[in-house]
Design a protein around this motif. Sequence first.
Motif, PDB file in Angstrom:
ATOM      1  N   ILE A 299       0.836  -1.196   0.000  1.00  0.00           N
ATOM      2  CA  ILE A 299       0.000   0.000   0.000  1.00  0.00           C
ATOM      3  C   ILE A 299       0.875   1.251   0.000  1.00  0.00           C
ATOM      4  CG2 ILE A 299      -1.745   1.302   1.282  1.00  0.00           C
ATOM      5  CD1 ILE A 299      -2.831  -1.330   2.299  1.00  0.00           C
ATOM      6  N   THR A 300       1.985   1.192   0.725  1.00  0.00           N
ATOM      7  CA  THR A 300       2.906   2.331   0.737  1.00  0.00           C
ATOM      8  C   THR A 300       3.423   2.630  -0.667  1.00  0.00           C
ATOM      9  OG1 THR A 300       3.617   1.851   2.996  1.00  0.00           O
ATOM     10  CG2 THR A 300       5.078   3.223   1.670  1.00  0.00           C
ATOM     11  N   VAL A 301       3.701   1.578  -1.437  1.00  0.00           N
ATOM     12  CA  VAL A 301       4.146   1.768  -2.821  1.00  0.00           C
ATOM     13  C   VAL A 301       3.051   2.471  -3.617  1.00  0.00           C
ATOM     14  CG1 VAL A 301       4.638   0.571  -4.990  1.00  0.00           C
ATOM     15  CG2 VAL A 301       5.793  -0.132  -2.898  1.00  0.00           C
ATOM     16  N   GLY A 302       1.805   2.022  -3.439  1.00  0.00           N
ATOM     17  CA  GLY A 302       0.705   2.636  -4.172  1.00  0.00           C
ATOM     18  C   GLY A 302       0.496   4.094  -3.813  1.00  0.00           C
ATOM     19  N   VAL A 303       0.490   4.390  -2.500  1.00  0.00           N
ATOM     20  CA  VAL A 303       0.300   5.775  -2.050  1.00  0.00           C
ATOM     21  C   VAL A 303       1.466   6.648  -2.500  1.00  0.00           C
ATOM     22  CG1 VAL A 303       0.134   7.267  -0.030  1.00  0.00           C
ATOM     23  CG2 VAL A 303      -1.129   5.114  -0.084  1.00  0.00           C
ATOM     24  N   SER A 304       2.670   6.109  -2.403  1.00  0.00           N
ATOM     25  CA  SER A 304       3.848   6.883  -2.835  1.00  0.00           C
ATOM     26  C   SER A 304       3.796   7.175  -4.325  1.00  0.00           C
ATOM     27  CB  SER A 304       5.131   6.119  -2.487  1.00  0.00           C
ATOM     28  OG  SER A 304       5.272   5.963  -1.086  1.00  0.00           O
ATOM     29  N   ALA A 305       3.270   6.230  -5.089  1.00  0.00           N
ATOM     30  CA  ALA A 305       3.126   6.459  -6.535  1.00  0.00           C
ATOM     31  C   ALA A 305       2.164   7.607  -6.798  1.00  0.00           C
ATOM     32  CB  ALA A 305       2.627   5.186  -7.217  1.00  0.00           C
ATOM     33  N   PHE A 306       1.088   7.690  -6.017  1.00  0.00           N
ATOM     34  CA  PHE A 306       0.138   8.788  -6.156  1.00  0.00           C
ATOM     35  C   PHE A 306       0.798  10.119  -5.795  1.00  0.00           C
ATOM     36  CE2 PHE A 306      -3.142   5.375  -4.955  1.00  0.00           C
ATOM     37  CZ  PHE A 306      -3.241   4.972  -6.272  1.00  0.00           C
ATOM     38  N   ILE A 307       1.679  10.087  -4.794  1.00  0.00           N
ATOM     39  CA  ILE A 307       2.388  11.301  -4.390  1.00  0.00           C
ATOM     40  C   ILE A 307       3.291  11.788  -5.524  1.00  0.00           C
ATOM     41  CG2 ILE A 307       4.139  12.229  -2.818  1.00  0.00           C
ATOM     42  CD1 ILE A 307       2.985  10.349  -0.675  1.00  0.00           C
ATOM     43  N   VAL A 308       3.959  10.859  -6.177  1.00  0.00           N
ATOM     44  CA  VAL A 308       4.822  11.213  -7.315  1.00  0.00           C
ATOM     45  C   VAL A 308       3.992  11.870  -8.409  1.00  0.00           C
ATOM     46  CG1 VAL A 308       6.272  10.293  -9.162  1.00  0.00           C
ATOM     47  CG2 VAL A 308       6.512   9.407  -6.842  1.00  0.00           C
ATOM     48  N   ILE A 309       2.833  11.260  -8.725  1.00  0.00           N
ATOM     49  CA  ILE A 309       1.956  11.824  -9.755  1.00  0.00           C
ATOM     50  C   ILE A 309       1.490  13.214  -9.348  1.00  0.00           C
ATOM     51  CG2 ILE A 309      -0.258  11.553 -10.937  1.00  0.00           C
ATOM     52  CD1 ILE A 309       0.121   8.516 -10.674  1.00  0.00           C
ATOM     53  N   GLY A 310       1.151  13.371  -8.056  1.00  0.00           N
ATOM     54  CA  GLY A 310       0.675  14.664  -7.576  1.00  0.00           C
ATOM     55  C   GLY A 310       1.718  15.751  -7.689  1.00  0.00           C
ATOM     56  N   ALA A 311       2.968  15.417  -7.360  1.00  0.00           N
ATOM     57  CA  ALA A 311       4.057  16.400  -7.458  1.00  0.00           C
ATOM     58  C   ALA A 311       4.230  16.860  -8.899  1.00  0.00           C
ATOM     59  CB  ALA A 311       5.354  15.792  -6.929  1.00  0.00           C
ATOM     60  N   ILE A 312       4.176  15.915  -9.817  1.00  0.00           N
ATOM     61  CA  ILE A 312       4.303  16.260 -11.237  1.00  0.00           C
ATOM     62  C   ILE A 312       3.113  17.106 -11.686  1.00  0.00           C
ATOM     63  CG2 ILE A 312       4.342  15.313 -13.579  1.00  0.00           C
ATOM     64  CD1 ILE A 312       5.861  12.909 -12.460  1.00  0.00           C
ATOM     65  N   ALA A 313       1.919  16.748 -11.214  1.00  0.00           N
ATOM     66  CA  ALA A 313       0.703  17.449 -11.627  1.00  0.00           C
ATOM     67  C   ALA A 313       0.734  18.917 -11.233  1.00  0.00           C
ATOM     68  CB  ALA A 313      -0.522  16.762 -11.022  1.00  0.00           C
ATOM     69  N   VAL A 314       1.083  19.200  -9.976  1.00  0.00           N
ATOM     70  CA  VAL A 314       1.067  20.595  -9.529  1.00  0.00           C
ATOM     71  C   VAL A 314       2.170  21.409 -10.202  1.00  0.00           C
ATOM     72  CG1 VAL A 314       2.558  20.272  -7.507  1.00  0.00           C
ATOM     73  CG2 VAL A 314       0.856  22.086  -7.515  1.00  0.00           C
ATOM     74  N   ASN A 315       3.307  20.792 -10.442  1.00  0.00           N
ATOM     75  CA  ASN A 315       4.373  21.515 -11.135  1.00  0.00           C
ATOM     76  C   ASN A 315       3.977  21.855 -12.564  1.00  0.00           C
ATOM     77  OD1 ASN A 315       6.297  21.840  -9.139  1.00  0.00           O
ATOM     78  ND2 ASN A 315       7.317  19.905  -9.553  1.00  0.00           N
ATOM     79  N   MET A 316       3.291  20.934 -13.221  1.00  0.00           N
ATOM     80  CA  MET A 316       2.886  21.174 -14.601  1.00  0.00           C
ATOM     81  C   MET A 316       1.952  22.375 -14.712  1.00  0.00           C
ATOM     82  SD  MET A 316       4.272  18.863 -16.689  1.00  0.00           S
ATOM     83  CE  MET A 316       3.217  18.493 -18.073  1.00  0.00           C
ATOM     84  N   VAL A 317       1.119  22.597 -13.678  1.00  0.00           N
ATOM     85  CA  VAL A 317       0.183  23.719 -13.715  1.00  0.00           C
ATOM     86  C   VAL A 317       0.832  24.999 -13.211  1.00  0.00           C
ATOM     87  CG1 VAL A 317      -1.935  24.661 -12.713  1.00  0.00           C
ATOM     88  CG2 VAL A 317      -1.880  22.318 -13.515  1.00  0.00           C
ATOM     89  N   ALA A 318       1.351  24.950 -11.988  1.00  0.00           N
ATOM     90  CA  ALA A 318       1.673  26.185 -11.272  1.00  0.00           C
ATOM     91  C   ALA A 318       3.117  26.638 -11.359  1.00  0.00           C
ATOM     92  CB  ALA A 318       1.292  26.025  -9.796  1.00  0.00           C
ATOM     93  N   ASN A 319       4.044  25.737 -11.594  1.00  0.00           N
ATOM     94  CA  ASN A 319       5.445  26.087 -11.367  1.00  0.00           C
ATOM     95  C   ASN A 319       6.366  25.988 -12.574  1.00  0.00           C
ATOM     96  OD1 ASN A 319       4.771  26.431  -8.621  1.00  0.00           O
ATOM     97  ND2 ASN A 319       5.016  24.233  -8.264  1.00  0.00           N
ATOM     98  N   ILE A 320       5.825  25.633 -13.725  1.00  0.00           N
ATOM     99  CA  ILE A 320       6.669  25.535 -14.923  1.00  0.00           C
ATOM    100  C   ILE A 320       6.360  26.650 -15.914  1.00  0.00           C
ATOM    101  CG2 ILE A 320       7.232  24.126 -16.940  1.00  0.00           C
ATOM    102  CD1 ILE A 320       6.849  21.642 -15.213  1.00  0.00           C
ATOM    103  N   ILE A 321       5.075  26.838 -16.227  1.00  0.00           N
ATOM    104  CA  ILE A 321       4.694  27.814 -17.247  1.00  0.00           C
ATOM    105  C   ILE A 321       5.111  29.241 -16.885  1.00  0.00           C
ATOM    106  CG2 ILE A 321       2.742  28.886 -18.425  1.00  0.00           C
ATOM    107  CD1 ILE A 321       1.340  26.195 -18.366  1.00  0.00           C
ATOM    108  N   PRO A 322       4.769  29.762 -15.678  1.00  0.00           N
ATOM    109  CA  PRO A 322       5.098  31.163 -15.372  1.00  0.00           C
ATOM    110  C   PRO A 322       6.584  31.496 -15.466  1.00  0.00           C
ATOM    111  CG  PRO A 322       3.452  30.364 -13.848  1.00  0.00           C
ATOM    112  CD  PRO A 322       3.929  29.172 -14.604  1.00  0.00           C
ATOM    113  N   PRO A 323       7.488  30.730 -14.822  1.00  0.00           N
ATOM    114  CA  PRO A 323       8.903  31.087 -14.961  1.00  0.00           C
ATOM    115  C   PRO A 323       9.436  30.881 -16.378  1.00  0.00           C
ATOM    116  CG  PRO A 323       8.674  29.065 -13.685  1.00  0.00           C
ATOM    117  CD  PRO A 323       7.305  29.640 -13.842  1.00  0.00           C
ATOM    118  N   ALA A 324       8.862  29.915 -17.101  1.00  0.00           N
ATOM    119  CA  ALA A 324       9.291  29.710 -18.486  1.00  0.00           C
ATOM    120  C   ALA A 324       8.961  30.929 -19.338  1.00  0.00           C
ATOM    121  CB  ALA A 324       8.637  28.457 -19.067  1.00  0.00           C
TER     122      ALA A 324
END
Length: 465
Positions: A299-324
């Motif tokens: 279960i830890t592997v599954g939850v950690s995988a969701f955390i990885v996806i979440g980190a990528i998701a928020v960066n794609m919206v909020a933290n890549i486009i503006p500074p670029a």
Amino acid sequence: MSTYLESHALEETEFNHTADLDESLKPKTKEDRTVGPISYIFMWIGDGVNLGNMTLGASLVVAGTATLNIIQTFAAAAIAIISMFFALNDRIGYRTGIPYVVQLRMSFGMKGSIISSLLRGIPAIIWYGFQSWIGGTALNEIVKIMTGGAFDNAIICFVAIQLVQIALSLYGFHAIKWVEILASIVIMLALVYVFGILLTSHSEVIAEKWVHAEGSWGLPFFAFIMMFLGNYAAIFLSAGDYSRELKSGISDAKRGLLYFSPILIAYGFVLTIGVMLATATGISNPVKAFAIVVDNPYITVGVSAFIVIGAIAVNMVANIIPPAYVITLLTKLKYKIAVIITGLLAFCSFPWVLVQDSSAKGLGMFILIYSAFLGPIVSILLVEYYILRKQKMNVADLYREDGPFAGYNPCALLAMLIGAGAAFIKVELAWIIGVVVAGIAYIILMKFAFKDSRFKKGTIFENES
């Protein structure tokens, strides 16, 4: 609704003379806009269900006990005026198709916008690094379990996450849309599961250290509201970067709901889980807290995988486009090259300094400090567009290097510094102090100072210069 969009084809020649201007900085046409309302909602849900917001909730817990009880926490989080600021500041981007870095020229001028754009871009890069570090530590948990403990190196995982994000971001906003839809659904399901575990296995300690905690209705309460607002301060500013991708024909009220609904659902839920995790474990890093609460390697592997996806998701919206966009504007480089540079700069953000196992105070202080500058900027932009210009703007002028917005506007720069200076008097209330003081200062300066300033043209003070 959008006179500019309807006449855009006729005005396209206004922008063709700027040969070194990257295509990404030019106004979006109706045909370029492909993001629908449902995708837009999922995008903001994906942005809300992230470990940064969860860590912000965890920052309420000091020495194992929450500084606010459950009622105070929800009362602070219920200050949902953030959606109002989104809806107000996204309007010019939605109606004209211009990005945030060009919108800044309206108030600060072409040269003055360099400073204000950097004040948006730098925090985004640090957040980019922080989210990637959280994702990297989660990926490290996955690999550690899968290798039976033979591999344990969060730095390598951090680098791997960054490289994946750089590759994804090269595909632009369309890739972001699909990443967010997938991430928001998967992560919310995972968080519902974790929420259930916390209620069934850790309810007593959560009740004692959070629900029934004495808490405070004083400075800690208002400081948390400021962190709540400051956490979104950077996205307030660049709201136009997202709304310019949204299909035309959506009213201002409906766009407000497109922000309010996902923020209320995702942000509130994630914030709650962050507090619960920290009170149950005494650890402010959600990834490590998850590993303790979910005492099952699979279960830890599954939850950690969701955390990885979440980190990528928020960066794609909020933290890549503006500074670029900022890098593209300042260096004249192509957007894809700017995206790569943004990712490389995030390597140098040292995100592990912001959050320690025992406390997330570093993250909270970081938010309060940068929001002291971003609050004044968003206030100046709103005053400019709604009060001084009555929502009337000749967009082509923003692109003319010898036009009315050439140089810098001393009124905007001074108002920003005055607002930030006032904010630092009480950093716990930085955001709201900066918003109010800078807005008032900007109106006064535009009316009474610099009588010959070209930036008064087209404003309510034009005839007084």
